[in-house]
Motif scaffolding. Structure first.
Motif, mmCIF file in Angstrom:
data_model
loop_
_atom_site.group_PDB
_atom_site.id
_atom_site.type_symbol
_atom_site.label_atom_id
_atom_site.label_comp_id
_atom_site.label_asym_id
_atom_site.label_seq_id
_atom_site.Cartn_x
_atom_site.Cartn_y
_atom_site.Cartn_z
ATOM 1 N N LEU A 136 0.814 -1.222 0.000
ATOM 2 C CA LEU A 136 0.000 0.000 0.000
ATOM 3 C C LEU A 136 0.843 1.267 0.000
ATOM 4 O O LEU A 136 0.617 2.176 -0.812
ATOM 5 C CB LEU A 136 -0.943 -0.017 1.198
ATOM 6 C CG LEU A 136 -1.889 1.182 1.308
ATOM 7 C CD1 LEU A 136 -2.778 1.264 0.071
ATOM 8 C CD2 LEU A 136 -2.723 1.108 2.568
ATOM 9 N N LEU A 137 1.816 1.350 0.907
ATOM 10 C CA LEU A 137 2.608 2.582 1.012
ATOM 11 C C LEU A 137 3.338 2.947 -0.276
ATOM 12 O O LEU A 137 3.378 4.134 -0.646
ATOM 13 C CB LEU A 137 3.607 2.469 2.169
ATOM 14 C CG LEU A 137 3.068 2.783 3.562
ATOM 15 C CD1 LEU A 137 4.189 2.753 4.584
ATOM 16 C CD2 LEU A 137 2.359 4.128 3.590
ATOM 17 N N PRO A 138 3.949 1.993 -0.999
ATOM 18 C CA PRO A 138 4.585 2.380 -2.274
ATOM 19 C C PRO A 138 3.611 2.997 -3.269
ATOM 20 O O PRO A 138 3.987 3.885 -4.036
ATOM 21 C CB PRO A 138 5.169 1.058 -2.788
ATOM 22 C CG PRO A 138 5.410 0.248 -1.567
ATOM 23 C CD PRO A 138 4.278 0.591 -0.647
ATOM 24 N N GLN A 139 2.368 2.548 -3.274
ATOM 25 C CA GLN A 139 1.392 3.134 -4.185
ATOM 26 C C GLN A 139 0.960 4.527 -3.747
ATOM 27 O O GLN A 139 0.506 5.332 -4.577
ATOM 28 C CB GLN A 139 0.163 2.223 -4.280
ATOM 29 C CG GLN A 139 0.461 0.838 -4.844
ATOM 30 C CD GLN A 139 -0.794 0.015 -5.032
ATOM 31 O OE1 GLN A 139 -1.619 0.305 -5.902
ATOM 32 N NE2 GLN A 139 -0.958 -1.018 -4.212
ATOM 33 N N LEU A 140 1.094 4.810 -2.469
ATOM 34 C CA LEU A 140 0.721 6.124 -1.944
ATOM 35 C C LEU A 140 1.907 7.080 -1.892
ATOM 36 O O LEU A 140 1.776 8.188 -1.369
ATOM 37 C CB LEU A 140 0.129 5.982 -0.540
ATOM 38 C CG LEU A 140 -1.174 5.187 -0.427
ATOM 39 C CD1 LEU A 140 -1.590 5.091 1.037
ATOM 40 C CD2 LEU A 140 -2.284 5.826 -1.250
ATOM 41 N N ARG A 141 3.071 6.661 -2.420
ATOM 42 C CA ARG A 141 4.260 7.497 -2.320
ATOM 43 C C ARG A 141 4.091 8.868 -2.973
ATOM 44 O O ARG A 141 4.454 9.882 -2.367
ATOM 45 C CB ARG A 141 5.454 6.759 -2.917
ATOM 46 C CG ARG A 141 6.778 7.537 -2.781
ATOM 47 C CD ARG A 141 7.905 6.746 -3.385
ATOM 48 N NE ARG A 141 8.074 5.479 -2.712
ATOM 49 C CZ ARG A 141 8.700 4.433 -3.249
ATOM 50 N NH1 ARG A 141 9.179 4.499 -4.474
ATOM 51 N NH2 ARG A 141 8.830 3.313 -2.569
ATOM 52 N N PRO A 142 3.547 8.982 -4.184
ATOM 53 C CA PRO A 142 3.367 10.326 -4.754
ATOM 54 C C PRO A 142 2.452 11.212 -3.906
ATOM 55 O O PRO A 142 2.714 12.416 -3.751
ATOM 56 C CB PRO A 142 2.752 10.045 -6.136
ATOM 57 C CG PRO A 142 3.158 8.652 -6.456
ATOM 58 C CD PRO A 142 3.162 7.928 -5.150
#
Length: 309
Positions: free
Chosen positions: A222-228
């Protein structure tokens, strides 16, 4: 069978525009010119004037200004209260940014699920963000009042004495920080909630099928997808928190004592309009601008390196 025509449909129009480049420039200035003019008039010019004023010693009541060079900057560097103000600014910013982003993400993940009454809960969380900072600060004074406030009543029920939020500098800064987080929580909550709508559910389901724990799924999927989104919020929330003035002015006026809750932006106001030293206040504002610029550049480079991996 004839070969298909591979000529671009706009090749003729491009050739015509190439023969008349002034049309491109004219269209550019028509579309961008008004916005660029407003940006120069209301952003760039005041910034340049502020930097220029920081090299003068001037009083609003005086028609003339005295050139001081880097004197205002040297004075700020050697004054003891400057580093107290910097400490307040850093402490407030770190806890305000971390608190609002962590709580915003947690609430967004909670209310992204199919829960009864979630729309009402979303509205309640976002509502304080649209309220005036002065109104929120005034209401928070009654919440944290050590004699009859809501916090005092809760602590009294469990046998704990309420701290004096208006006399202890550390508790006063804590009070302002909590109030700011509560007011601006709706902003990070809404941005994260919108980002969660674009998360790839198939990756989440694949991680669950592979037996990944909820924490590992959150951290690795989840966190990598929310990075931007996190990068965007880290910049905007830092910029907003460093410019908080209304809450501090209404709740503590920079106190208790002399600089209990004074941040750099509030110091600009105090020096410019209370002490009638706009030159020194402009120097503080220029230092804060330079710090913000450095922080933003570092954030952009860190994000670029993370995307390149």
């Amino acid at each position: 069978m004839t070969a298909p025509d591979r000529t671009l449909p706009f090749s003729g129009s491009r050739r015509q525009l190439r023969n008349h480049p002034w049309r491109d420039y004219a269209l550019f200035f028509v579309l961008v010119g008004p916005n660029l003019a407003l940006l120069i008039l209301f952003v760039h010019r005041p910034l340049i004037d502020n930097i220029r004023l920081s090299f003068y010693d001037w009083n609003f009541a005086s028609p003339s200004r005295v050139w001081r060079g880097f004197g205002n900057y040297r004075e700020w560097w050697h004054r003891d209260d400057s580093w107290e103000v910097v400490r307040n600014t850093v402490t407030f910013t770190v806890f305000a940014v971390a608190g609002s982003m962590v709580l915003g993400l947690a609430l967004a993940m909670l209310l992204d699920q199919q829960l009864r009454g979630r729309n009402l809960a979303r509205a309640v969380i976002f509502a304080p963000f649209v309220l005036s900072g002065a109104a929120v600060g005034l209401a928070a004074q009654f919440v944290f009042d050590p004699r009859f406030g809501f916090v005092q009543d809760l602590l009294r029920r469990v046998g704990v004495t309420s701290p004096n939020f208006y006399q202890d500098p550390e508790w006063a800064l804590f009070m302002v920080t909590v109030t700011y987080i509560w007011k601006n929580l709706g902003y990070t909550f809404v941005i994260y909630l919108a980002a969660l709508q674009g998360v790839r559910r198939d990756l989440m389901e694949a991680a669950q099928i592979d037996g990944a724990s909820p924490w590992r799924t959150f951290r690795r999927v989840l966190l990598p997808q929310l990075r931007p989104t996190t990068f965007f919020l880290s910049i905007t929330v830092i910029l907003n928190s460093l410019q908080v003035f209304d809450l501090i002015n209404v709740m503590t006026r920079g106190g208790p004592l002399q600089n209990g809750t004074t941040t750099m932006v509030y110091q600009v106001y105090v020096e410019s309009f209370r002490n009638l030293r706009p030159g020194y206040g402009s120097a503080v504002a220029t230092i804060m601008f330079a710090a913000l610029l450095i922080i933003t550049v570092i954030q952009v480079r860190v994000m670029d390196r993370a995307d390149a991996r």
